[in-house]
Design a protein around this motif. Structure first.
Motif, short mmCIF file in Angstrom:
data_model
loop_
_atom_site.label_atom_id
_atom_site.label_comp_id
_atom_site.label_asym_id
_atom_site.label_seq_id
_atom_site.Cartn_x
_atom_site.Cartn_y
_atom_site.Cartn_z
N ALA A 194 10.64 0.74 9.22
CA ALA A 194 11.63 1.21 8.24
C ALA A 194 11.43 0.48 6.90
N VAL A 195 11.17 -0.82 6.98
CA VAL A 195 10.94 -1.60 5.76
C VAL A 195 9.63 -1.16 5.11
N PRO A 254 8.18 0.79 -2.65
CA PRO A 254 8.41 -0.42 -3.45
C PRO A 254 8.72 -0.12 -4.90
N SER A 255 8.22 1.00 -5.41
CA SER A 255 8.46 1.29 -6.83
C SER A 255 9.93 1.63 -7.09
N ARG A 283 10.60 -7.50 0.69
CA ARG A 283 9.83 -6.57 1.52
C ARG A 283 8.41 -7.11 1.74
N PHE A 284 7.82 -7.64 0.67
CA PHE A 284 6.45 -8.15 0.77
C PHE A 284 6.37 -9.33 1.75
N GLY A 324 -1.99 3.84 -2.19
CA GLY A 324 -1.57 2.47 -2.56
C GLY A 324 -0.40 1.97 -1.73
N HIS A 325 -0.10 2.66 -0.61
CA HIS A 325 1.04 2.25 0.20
C HIS A 325 0.57 1.35 1.35
N PHE A 326 1.25 0.23 1.53
CA PHE A 326 0.90 -0.74 2.58
C PHE A 326 0.92 -0.07 3.95
#
Ligand SMILES: C[S@@+](CC[C@H](N)C(=O)[O-])C[C@H]1O[C@@H](n2cnc3c(N)ncnc32)[C@H](O)[C@@H]1O
Length: 325
Positions: free
Chosen positions: A147-148, A153-154, A164-165, A183-185
């Motif tokens: 979920a996190v 993030p933007s 979150r990071f 670009g999404h983790f």
């Protein structure tokens, strides 16, 4: 999303009903909505005590982040080249900055192309207690992790992006940072060996040290251009070794052979300016040829192959330097 849509299990604060619709995925859910109802695990008590005992002395500080390719295992070798008389410590491939936190220089420049990482450092530097509090409130389990991770993030504040990071870094598989094409983790949850959030004392001590550093996002070339006579430069780029399964994707773009050649040009420039450098790298023909004009020392280190603990083996690395010890 109304808070009522989030429910918790009896012990573990398991997120059961969050993020049901596409619309909801982008809704700015406060991080406290993911808070655990149980107290932090007792494992967190142990390190806190030892770090408290270390007090504010110059005892080495362990990084806040886990980082693939971290040089924690060869810190004693690298530290032999350091001398507090250097005017500045410069590290353009900072990652978890294990050597910086261990040496605790008075003045430093830390750079990395990973803007999420550098932005997180800035928030930890300014608000270590708040970050720690917020991260430890979020439950540690697979559902919450995903979920996190799903959060965009933007659409988060700088503070929540940092939270979150840190959360994803501590609980992801092997501390790897990897993003998809958007670009999404996208690193999975560490089911078998999940990390822990370090004690608050470590956040505080890292914050104190980060206050001495100029934190820069961007390519190593931008940082290396600013090197001056009397600086100590530590270079720890990602490995470009095609023949081995070495994890090397840190960002949307890989570190390439031409980057390594570009790095050599910068090394020539910083040596000509009267600065000192050490470069740590995989022991391979490319680096031995490219950096042959400087001193080289082979170091044996136990590494996980392609990030898998089950595939540990001894690897040869080299330290290249213009420093005489
Ligand atoms: C091997 S890791 C550094 C590990 C670090 N020494 C530590 O203790 O954790 C390499 C780092 O270089 C960064 N990086 C990759 N390409 C870069 C570039 N062109 N300029 C600056 N940093 C870069 C990556 O984001 C990664 O954090």
């Amino acid at each position: 999303m109304p808070p009522s849509e989030i429910s918790y299990g009896f012990k573990g604060a398991i997120l059961t009903a969050a993020l049901r619709t596409k619309e909801h995925n982008s809704v700015n859910i406060p991080f406290f909505a993911l808070a655990r109802l149980t107290k932090p695990r007792s494992r967190q008590g142990g390190p806190l005590m030892s770090e408290q005992l270390a007090g504010t002395s110059a005892a080495p500080v362990t990084p806040v982040f886990r980082w693939a390719g971290s040089k924690r295992k060869i810190l004693p070798t690298l530290a032999e080249y350091w001398n507090p008389k250097y005017s500045r410590y410069v590290e353009p491939f900072a990652g978890s900055a294990a050597l910086f936190f261990s040496l605790q220089p008075d003045r430093a420049v830390l750079g990395d192309v990973n803007s999420d990482l550098i932005d997180a450092y800035k928030v930890i530097r300014d608000r270590p207690d708040d970050v720690h509090r917020a991260v430890t409130k979020i439950a540690r389990n697979s559902d919450t992790y995903y979920a996190v991770r799903k959060r965009n993030p933007s659409r988060l504040s700088a503070f929540n992006r940092a939270v979150r990071f840190v959360y994803l870094n501590r609980y992801c598989f092997n501390g790897i940072y990897r993003t998809n094409n958007d670009g999404h983790f996208n690193v999975p949850y560490a089911h078998t060996k999940p990390g822990v959030v370090p004690p608050i004392e470590r956040f505080r001590r890292c914050a104190t040290l980060l206050q001495r550093a100029d934190l820069r996002v961007g390519d190593f070339g931008n940082v290396l251009k600013t090197v001056r006579k009397g600086d100590f430069v530590y270079l720890d780029p990602p490995y470009v070794v095609e023949s081995r399964r070495v994890f090397r994707k840190y960002d949307e773009r890989d570190f390439s052979h031409s980057d390594l050649e570009r790095l050599k040009t910068h090394v020539v420039a910083i040596v000509n300016k009267g600065a000192s450098f050490i470069l740590s790298y995989a022991d391979c023909a490319e680096v031995r040829k490219l950096f042959s004009e400087w001193r080289m020392r082979r170091v044996r280190v136990r590494r996980n192959v392609a990030g898998f603990v089950s595939a540990r083996r001894l690897a040869n690395e080299v330290v290249v330097t213009n420093i005489d010890i």
